[in-house]
Design a protein around this motif. Structure first.
Motif, mmCIF file in Angstrom:
data_model
loop_
_atom_site.group_PDB
_atom_site.id
_atom_site.type_symbol
_atom_site.label_atom_id
_atom_site.label_comp_id
_atom_site.label_asym_id
_atom_site.label_seq_id
_atom_site.Cartn_x
_atom_site.Cartn_y
_atom_site.Cartn_z
ATOM 1 N N GLU A 295 14.904 18.885 35.948
ATOM 2 C CA GLU A 295 13.467 18.416 36.693
ATOM 3 C C GLU A 295 13.608 17.318 37.335
ATOM 4 O OE1 GLU A 295 10.333 18.614 33.631
ATOM 5 O OE2 GLU A 295 11.143 20.556 32.933
ATOM 6 N N GLY A 296 13.737 17.269 38.809
ATOM 7 C CA GLY A 296 13.932 16.069 39.697
ATOM 8 C C GLY A 296 15.284 15.667 39.429
ATOM 9 N N LYS A 297 15.274 14.354 39.024
ATOM 10 C CA LYS A 297 16.511 13.801 38.619
ATOM 11 C C LYS A 297 16.690 13.951 37.317
ATOM 12 C CE LYS A 297 16.988 10.716 42.589
ATOM 13 N NZ LYS A 297 17.197 9.578 43.295
ATOM 14 N N THR A 298 15.889 14.205 36.406
ATOM 15 C CA THR A 298 15.735 14.491 34.863
ATOM 16 C C THR A 298 16.405 15.551 34.368
ATOM 17 O OG1 THR A 298 13.956 12.953 34.902
ATOM 18 C CG2 THR A 298 14.273 14.018 32.800
ATOM 19 N N ILE A 299 17.438 15.608 33.375
ATOM 20 C CA ILE A 299 17.887 16.636 32.636
ATOM 21 C C ILE A 299 16.947 16.847 31.382
ATOM 22 C CG2 ILE A 299 19.810 17.820 31.951
ATOM 23 C CD1 ILE A 299 21.469 16.560 34.060
ATOM 24 N N LYS A 300 16.502 17.837 31.152
ATOM 25 C CA LYS A 300 15.773 18.032 30.057
ATOM 26 C C LYS A 300 16.671 19.225 29.271
ATOM 27 C CE LYS A 300 11.384 16.440 30.952
ATOM 28 N NZ LYS A 300 9.864 16.470 30.648
ATOM 29 N N VAL A 301 16.206 19.165 27.813
ATOM 30 C CA VAL A 301 17.127 20.006 26.910
ATOM 31 C C VAL A 301 16.123 21.142 26.170
ATOM 32 C CG1 VAL A 301 17.012 18.329 24.888
ATOM 33 C CG2 VAL A 301 18.752 20.023 24.971
ATOM 34 N N LEU A 302 16.494 22.279 26.047
ATOM 35 C CA LEU A 302 15.611 22.952 25.344
ATOM 36 C C LEU A 302 15.426 22.971 23.968
ATOM 37 C CD1 LEU A 302 14.167 25.714 25.657
ATOM 38 C CD2 LEU A 302 16.474 26.918 24.585
ATOM 39 N N ASP A 303 14.299 22.876 23.349
ATOM 40 C CA ASP A 303 13.943 22.609 22.023
ATOM 41 C C ASP A 303 13.853 24.043 21.490
ATOM 42 O OD1 ASP A 303 12.866 22.425 19.327
ATOM 43 O OD2 ASP A 303 11.067 21.060 19.930
ATOM 44 N N PRO A 304 14.756 24.196 20.535
ATOM 45 C CA PRO A 304 14.755 25.663 20.013
ATOM 46 C C PRO A 304 13.690 25.964 19.127
ATOM 47 C CG PRO A 304 16.157 24.328 18.734
ATOM 48 C CD PRO A 304 15.853 23.496 19.782
ATOM 49 N N ASN A 305 12.659 25.322 18.606
ATOM 50 C CA ASN A 305 11.869 25.462 17.692
ATOM 51 C C ASN A 305 10.662 25.724 18.614
ATOM 52 O OD1 ASN A 305 13.147 24.752 15.252
ATOM 53 N ND2 ASN A 305 12.895 22.531 15.679
ATOM 54 N N SER A 306 10.075 25.127 19.696
ATOM 55 C CA SER A 306 9.067 25.401 20.518
ATOM 56 C C SER A 306 9.361 26.174 21.754
ATOM 57 C CB SER A 306 8.428 23.923 21.008
ATOM 58 O OG SER A 306 9.396 23.433 21.966
ATOM 59 N N GLY A 307 10.711 26.262 22.029
ATOM 60 C CA GLY A 307 10.863 27.061 23.089
ATOM 61 C C GLY A 307 10.675 26.310 24.528
ATOM 62 N N GLU A 308 10.436 25.261 24.533
ATOM 63 C CA GLU A 308 10.088 24.219 25.516
ATOM 64 C C GLU A 308 11.183 23.209 26.063
ATOM 65 O OE1 GLU A 308 7.085 24.516 27.099
ATOM 66 O OE2 GLU A 308 6.700 26.210 25.862
ATOM 67 N N TYR A 309 11.287 22.684 27.131
ATOM 68 C CA TYR A 309 12.003 21.914 27.662
ATOM 69 C C TYR A 309 11.458 20.272 27.159
ATOM 70 C CZ TYR A 309 15.114 25.472 29.605
ATOM 71 O OH TYR A 309 16.038 26.747 29.650
ATOM 72 N N VAL A 310 12.400 19.599 26.535
ATOM 73 C CA VAL A 310 11.878 18.393 26.162
ATOM 74 C C VAL A 310 13.008 16.950 26.724
ATOM 75 C CG1 VAL A 310 10.750 19.072 24.159
ATOM 76 C CG2 VAL A 310 13.136 18.248 23.938
ATOM 77 N N ASP A 311 12.587 15.992 26.680
ATOM 78 C CA ASP A 311 13.482 14.797 27.126
ATOM 79 C C ASP A 311 14.713 14.871 26.447
ATOM 80 O OD1 ASP A 311 11.488 13.993 29.089
ATOM 81 O OD2 ASP A 311 10.655 12.448 27.988
ATOM 82 N N GLY A 312 15.834 14.801 27.064
ATOM 83 C CA GLY A 312 17.106 14.564 26.348
ATOM 84 C C GLY A 312 17.472 13.211 25.810
ATOM 85 N N GLY A 313 18.555 13.165 25.316
ATOM 86 C CA GLY A 313 18.966 11.698 24.688
ATOM 87 C C GLY A 313 19.509 11.844 23.419
ATOM 88 N N GLY A 314 19.593 12.862 22.778
ATOM 89 C CA GLY A 314 20.084 13.273 21.229
ATOM 90 C C GLY A 314 21.756 12.603 21.428
ATOM 91 N N LYS A 315 21.983 11.685 20.563
ATOM 92 C CA LYS A 315 23.212 11.201 20.418
ATOM 93 C C LYS A 315 23.869 11.238 18.928
ATOM 94 C CE LYS A 315 23.610 9.277 24.778
ATOM 95 N NZ LYS A 315 24.724 9.796 25.474
ATOM 96 N N ALA A 316 25.276 10.997 18.995
ATOM 97 C CA ALA A 316 26.018 10.731 17.646
ATOM 98 C C ALA A 316 25.484 9.524 16.903
ATOM 99 C CB ALA A 316 27.551 10.642 17.989
ATOM 100 N N ASP A 317 25.232 9.497 15.956
ATOM 101 C CA ASP A 317 24.791 8.275 15.026
ATOM 102 C C ASP A 317 26.254 7.478 14.969
ATOM 103 O OD1 ASP A 317 22.971 7.309 12.752
ATOM 104 O OD2 ASP A 317 25.147 6.778 12.224
#
Length: 812
Positions: A295-317
């Motif tokens: 979306e523009g310059k932002t890459i969003k990721v699918l939330d499997p629970n809601s089916g919506e695209y949300v902000d990314g950023g999930g990382k390894a602990d």
């Protein structure tokens, strides 16, 4: 053994894969007919013509040079079918429908050359089923040949015989694919999805299943399963998006339709999240949305629970990141014992794949080596799954997997085969040994193929556990420093060429490398035939290809700069220039064997060698503009020399030299880098007489052969030119006038204008009349002066420090 001559190849089907296979065959200089259905309107070849035109627009580029599209001959089944008789190999690459393929086969079979190899590029359909209806003669010449997408860049090709395929047909095709087309060939059994897709897609399904169980986000999973595990940066879900979710769903469907008796069959159910995405047309990168959406310059990721695209950023602990840096045995133990959900997830996906490949090895492949190479070359893993298992401790990991199967934690209840625990594999501590790789059917370790084509590979693709030669230690070391190793191939008849390999990061060139290179040349002049500069990093484990040289080592020059300012660097630059002249005027041929990047000083070393042998995926350029400098190792001097030679060859007037310089000036001023060795030739970095090889594992052997051929022909270095006509101040003024327009239009910065102006001065021979005669030292002094002057500017210093600190160019 008789010669297998390929005069022409036909590709049937101008879709995504067919057209790109045709393009890569053209890269390899194999004439191609690209067939498709006759168009209902317009020219009969409109479908094939449109496909050829589309190839020019694709990224990554299927052609090494875009203009080579002209060499594909479009064809249709109505007007041109008789032309199939001219083809020595015919590759069918239409849609994955058994009935459509059979219809096409009935149409083309009567027109095939009676000696032609006929192959289907299918990703998983039964080759035996495809051959039904053929007469015995055609059955003997038919097999599967599965290219991976995109065909130019993916090293893997699976070769799949039926029980009727003649062995010599397979050997001929493997030789063609290996040497001419540059691929890594894996022979697979005729089972659904063969090896790479069978194991690779199972691995993805296991990741999806385990991610759901442990409640992990898609972007979190991708951070865990990409480069941290030594796998492709695109990891799992980004890879699925790139491949196409419809393609992935099709491969899964093939497993559903054909593997009902498989103990892992429940895993082959199409994941609900994948089915939902495909149903609504979110097919990944090609449709603009899949597991990710831009979306523009932002890459969003699918939330499997809601089916919506949300902000990314999930990382390894951070804890998991530290565990993943541990040695293999410790890493797996810690993942298994750590209760963090990310750790449990990672142990689970390792366990699931180990379980799967052990259970299915005998049915899908002749031996474990084929599985590891298929996954490495087809899915971009640095190590194959059997290699991972063996490195972590075969017996211990096997016991852990068994415990999880018995406890019901695994994805299937099928036990590990007996050979895992008892007999030669258990005794050897794994499936890969000095004798070869384990074959459950043969109950022995099977050695590598002995086809003559592999004699050209001095170092074959390495496999952990095998007794392959280590190119950093193998052979007879003549001398070794912390910067270079000079050595010879110790095999009989191969020890007459000095090979020089750099040991610096990215094979950069500093004083120590230059000193070692000159020492090797001096040694060769005393008692060897030639010198070859070759980097063992071109044999990287996962995907072949590596840096020839990223250029001059700026970090090594920094102490001189800190002590003496810009002027303090001048001895460094002069030493580099004189070393390049020593390469050029050596009394034995110095041949550069180029793979991957050859930038800046690496490009200049290549330019001044006696001959260049380049892997097709070589990315060459003078890129010093990026750090605010000009090429100063003789690259601009060589541009001036070549322009003078070209002008002289056609009798051009002295005032006309600029047109012969224009391309070289633009290459350097715009820091253009070739997209292939073929393009490097078009840009002038490679000469028409230079050799391009398609298989990186043949690079060293070819370079040595070329060096010997030069020596055998009585090699003499070029005579030093003392009267080089240059374009002079009038050409510099013409170039600067065009630069002013770019600067005033804000296409380049003021500092870019300054750097480009200094490049113009160097290639045009400085402030002299057009046609003035100069020598090499004059041209080198112009390079050197421009380099030192620019280094004294604040903006160039900002560019250098920015690159050293961030690894990214600074625009100022």
């Amino acid at each position: 053994m008789s010669n297998f001559i390929i005069r022409k190849v036909a590709v049937l089907g101008a879709g995504v894969m067919g057209a790109q296979i045709a393009a890569h065959l053209i890269n390899a200089r194999v004439p191609v007919l690209l067939f498709d259905l006759p168009a209902k309107e317009g020219p009969k070849n409109a479908i094939a013509l449109k496909a050829i035109e589309n190839l020019k627009k694709l990224s990554p580029a299927p052609f090494g040079v875009k203009d080579d599209a002209q060499f594909i001959t479009p064809a249709n089944y109505e007007d041109d079918i008789e032309k199939l008789a001219e083809c020595d190999v015919v590759i069918e690459a239409i849609a994955e429908r058994m009935d459509w393929k059979h219809d096409l086969y009935r149409k083309v079979a009567p027109h095939l050359n009676p000696n032609a190899i006929f192959a289907s590029n299918t990703s998983g359909l039964s080759i035996t089923e495809l051959s039904k209806g053929f007469d015995d003669a055609l059955k003997a010449r038919f097999c599967g040949v599965h290219f991976f997408n995109p065909p130019r860049y993916m090293h893997l090709v699976e070769l799949i015989p039926t029980e009727h395929t003649k062995p010599e047909i397979l050997d001929q095709l493997e030789t063609l694919l290996t040497s001419v087309v540059g691929k890594g060939v894996v022979r697979a059994k005729d089972t659904p999805n063969f090896i790479a897709n069978r194991v690779g897609v199972f691995s993805i399904l296991a990741v999806i299943a385990e991610a759901k169980q442990f409640g992990l986000r898609f972007d979190e999973v991708d951070d865990l399963t990409g480069s941290r595990l030594g796998r492709a940066k695109s990891a799992t879900f980004r890879t699925a998006d790139v491949v196409g979710l419809d393609t992935m769903a099709h491969v899964i469907k093939t497993m559903q339709d054909n593997l009902a008796a498989d103990p892992f069959f429940p895993v082959y159910e199409t994941p609900a999240v994948l089915a939902a995405l495909v149903q609504k047309g979110a097919l990944g990168q090609k449709s603009g949305a899949g597991f990710y959406r831009k979306e523009g310059k932002t890459i969003k990721v699918l939330d499997p629970n809601s089916g919506e695209y949300v902000d990314g950023g999930g990382k390894a602990d951070e804890l998991i990141g530290r565990i993943l840096k541990r040695p293999p045995a410790e890493r797996l133990k810690l993942l298994r014992e750590t209760q963090h959900p990310q750790a449990q997830f990672l142990w689970a996906i390792f366990r699931d794949v180990f379980h799967y490949i052990a259970v299915h090895l005998e049915s899908i492949a002749d031996n474990a080596r084929e599985v590891d190479f298929a996954i490495r070359w087809g899915f971009g893993w640095n190590e194959g799954p059997f290699e991972d298992w063996q490195a972590a401790g075969w017996k211990q990991v096997a016991e852990w997997v068994k415990e999880d199967i018995d406890a019901g934690k695994a994805l299937a209840s099928a036990p590990l085969p007996a050979w895992v625990f008892d007999g030669p594999v258990a005794q050897a501590g794994g499936v890969h040994t000095a004798e070869g790789s384990w074959s459950p059917a043969a109950q022995r370790f099977v050695p590598r193929s002995t086809l003559p084509v592999y004699e050209r590979q001095v170092f074959r693709a390495p496999l952990a556990g095998e007794a392959g030669a280590d190119p950093k230690q193998w052979g007879n070391t003549l001398f070794e420093t912390e910067h270079v190793r000079a050595w010879t191939d110790s095999r009989a008849g191969e020890d007459d060429v000095v090979i020089v390999s750099f040991k610096s990061k990215m094979n950069t060139i500093g004083p120590g490398v230059l000193e070692g290179l000159i020492r090797a040349i001096e040694l060769a002049e005393q008692r060897y035939k030639a010198v070859v500069v070759w980097q063992p990093t071109s044999l990287k484990l996962g995907t072949p290809g590596g840096p020839f040289s990223a250029g001059a080592n700026l970090e090594e020059a920094m102490p001189a700069f800190m002590m003496g300012g810009a002027k303090g660097i001048e001895p460094f630059v002069k030493n580099f220039q004189q070393s390049m002249l020593r390469v050029k005027y050596a009394n034995v041929p110095v041949v550069t064997a180029v793979s991957g990047i050859a930038l800046g000083g690496g490009c200049e070393l290549m330019l001044q060698s006696a001959k260049r042998v380049a892997h097709v995926e070589s990315y060459v350029g003078l890129v010093e503009v990026g750090v605010g400098l000009v090429p100063a190792g003789g690259g601009l001097k060589e541009a001036a020399l070549r322009a003078a030679d070209a002008a002289n060859a056609v009798g051009a007037a002295p005032g006309d030299l600029l047109r012969f310089l224009q391309k070289s000036f633009e290459n350097a001023a715009m820091a253009k880098v070739s997209g292939s060795a073929l393009e490097a030739r078009a840009m002038g970095y490679l000469k028409p007489s230079d050799t391009i090889v398609f298989n990186v594992f043949e690079l060293l052997d070819t370079a040595k052969q070329e060096a010997r051929a030069l020596a055998a022909a009585g090699y003499r270095p070029p005579l030093r030119p003392t009267q080089i006509p240059v374009a002079g101040r009038s050409a510099i003024s013409t170039i600067k006038a065009s630069l002013v327009n770019l600067r005033d239009g804000r296409f380049i910065s003021e500092h870019d204008f300054l750097i480009a102006s200094r490049i113009a001065e160097a290639v045009c021979g400085g402030d002299v009349e057009a046609g003035s005669l100069v020598d090499e030292e004059w041209l080198l002094a112009l390079e050197r002066r421009a380099f030192v002057d620019l280094l004294g500017t604040q903006k160039t210093q900002e560019r250098i420090m920015g690159l050293l600190q961030t690894g990214k160019p600074v625009r100022n």
